[in-house]
Motif scaffolding. Structure first.
Motif, short mmCIF file in Angstrom:
data_model
loop_
_atom_site.label_atom_id
_atom_site.label_comp_id
_atom_site.label_asym_id
_atom_site.label_seq_id
_atom_site.Cartn_x
_atom_site.Cartn_y
_atom_site.Cartn_z
N ARG A 100 -3.48 4.97 5.97
CA ARG A 100 -3.86 6.17 5.23
C ARG A 100 -3.57 7.42 6.06
O ARG A 100 -3.05 8.41 5.56
CB ARG A 100 -5.34 6.12 4.86
CG ARG A 100 -5.78 7.33 4.06
CD ARG A 100 -7.30 7.53 4.14
NE ARG A 100 -7.65 8.84 3.67
CZ ARG A 100 -7.60 9.96 4.40
NH1 ARG A 100 -7.21 9.94 5.63
NH2 ARG A 100 -7.95 11.12 3.88
N LEU A 150 -17.00 6.21 4.78
CA LEU A 150 -15.80 5.58 4.21
C LEU A 150 -16.15 4.68 3.03
O LEU A 150 -15.43 4.64 2.03
CB LEU A 150 -15.04 4.80 5.29
CG LEU A 150 -14.37 5.65 6.36
CD1 LEU A 150 -13.76 4.75 7.44
CD2 LEU A 150 -13.32 6.57 5.76
N ALA A 151 -17.27 3.97 3.14
CA ALA A 151 -17.70 3.12 2.03
C ALA A 151 -18.01 3.97 0.80
O ALA A 151 -17.63 3.63 -0.32
CB ALA A 151 -18.93 2.30 2.44
N TYR A 207 0.84 -1.20 0.00
CA TYR A 207 0.00 0.00 0.00
C TYR A 207 0.88 1.26 0.00
O TYR A 207 0.71 2.16 -0.82
CB TYR A 207 -0.91 -0.04 1.23
CG TYR A 207 -1.71 1.21 1.49
CD1 TYR A 207 -2.95 1.40 0.89
CD2 TYR A 207 -1.25 2.20 2.36
CE1 TYR A 207 -3.71 2.54 1.15
CE2 TYR A 207 -1.99 3.33 2.62
CZ TYR A 207 -3.22 3.50 2.02
OH TYR A 207 -3.96 4.63 2.26
N PRO A 261 -9.53 -3.22 7.44
CA PRO A 261 -9.99 -1.83 7.30
C PRO A 261 -9.41 -0.91 8.38
O PRO A 261 -9.05 0.23 8.10
CB PRO A 261 -11.51 -1.94 7.42
CG PRO A 261 -11.82 -3.33 6.98
CD PRO A 261 -10.66 -4.16 7.47
N ALA A 291 -12.68 4.90 -6.25
CA ALA A 291 -12.47 3.82 -7.22
C ALA A 291 -13.03 4.19 -8.58
O ALA A 291 -12.41 3.96 -9.62
CB ALA A 291 -13.09 2.51 -6.72
N ARG A 305 -14.69 5.16 -0.71
CA ARG A 305 -14.03 4.09 -1.48
C ARG A 305 -14.68 3.95 -2.85
O ARG A 305 -13.99 3.84 -3.87
CB ARG A 305 -14.10 2.76 -0.72
CG ARG A 305 -13.05 2.61 0.34
CD ARG A 305 -13.01 1.20 0.87
NE ARG A 305 -14.21 0.83 1.62
CZ ARG A 305 -14.40 1.09 2.90
NH1 ARG A 305 -13.47 1.69 3.59
NH2 ARG A 305 -15.51 0.74 3.50
N THR A 306 -16.00 3.97 -2.88
CA THR A 306 -16.72 3.82 -4.15
C THR A 306 -16.41 4.98 -5.09
O THR A 306 -16.11 4.78 -6.26
CB THR A 306 -18.24 3.73 -3.89
OG1 THR A 306 -18.49 2.61 -3.03
CG2 THR A 306 -19.01 3.59 -5.18
#
Length: 178
Positions: A78, A164-165, A32, A71, A172, A168-169
């Motif tokens: 991060r 956070l979800a 990462y 996570p 991405a 991420r979406t």
């Protein structure tokens, strides 16, 4: 084989349990940081800092992902990377104000990994954005986040998780369009 959550719980009194968790995730966390910094030495330093931070806050771990610590660890990674980028910018700014021309030999993490983050954060509902800021940037536990937001710790966890979800979406999707 013990779950990550069981290892972290055991690590409160058994450093060997934390070592087992480290062995599970060290290579992934290193990858990462390597992808984001573009520098092998910086990636190793950032990975060490990630696990040092995880060790320090292990008592605050909450099993919200069915026993996995991934996570949680990558959130810490991060945050470590973000602080590194900010610290580098502050040091550079201070040197410029003082008129110092110091060449640094250590590679700093590239800021490109932050591309799209501000826009993605701005697109979140206010309550999710603020919950993430309090939890990630201010490093508050969920009880403190809840107190700041005037809600329950469970509701604070939900806001952070959903935010956070969504991030991420969005990130991405924006990466795919580049």
């Amino acid at each position: 084989m013990r779950s990550d959550a069981a290892l972290i719980a055991a690590a409160r009194t058994d450093s060997g349990a934390f070592r087992e968790l480290y062995d599970r995730y060290a290579e992934r966390v290193l990858s990462y940081h390597r992808r984001r910094s573009g520098d092998e030495d910086a990636a190793h330093e950032l990975t060490a800092e990630t696990f040092a931070q995880a060790w320090l806050v292990r008592a605050r771990f909450r099993d919200e992902c069915g026993g996995t610590a991934g996570p949680w660890l990558f959130g810490i990674a991060r945050n470590v990377l973000l602080h590194s980028v900010r610290r580098q910018a502050l040091e550079h700014s201070a040197r410029e104000r003082l008129g110092m021309r110091v060449e640094t030999s250590a590679a700093a993490p590239e800021e490109a990994w932050l591309d799209g983050l501000d826009e993605a954060l701005d697109a979140l509902p206010d309550n999710q954005r603020e919950a993430i800021r309090l939890r990630i940037e201010d490093d508050l536990d969920y009880e403190q986040v809840a107190a700041n937001l005037g809600t329950t710790p469970a509701a604070a966890r939900v806001r952070v998780h959903r935010g956070l979800a969504a991030l991420r979406t969005r990130l991405a999707a924006s990466k795919e369009t580049r």
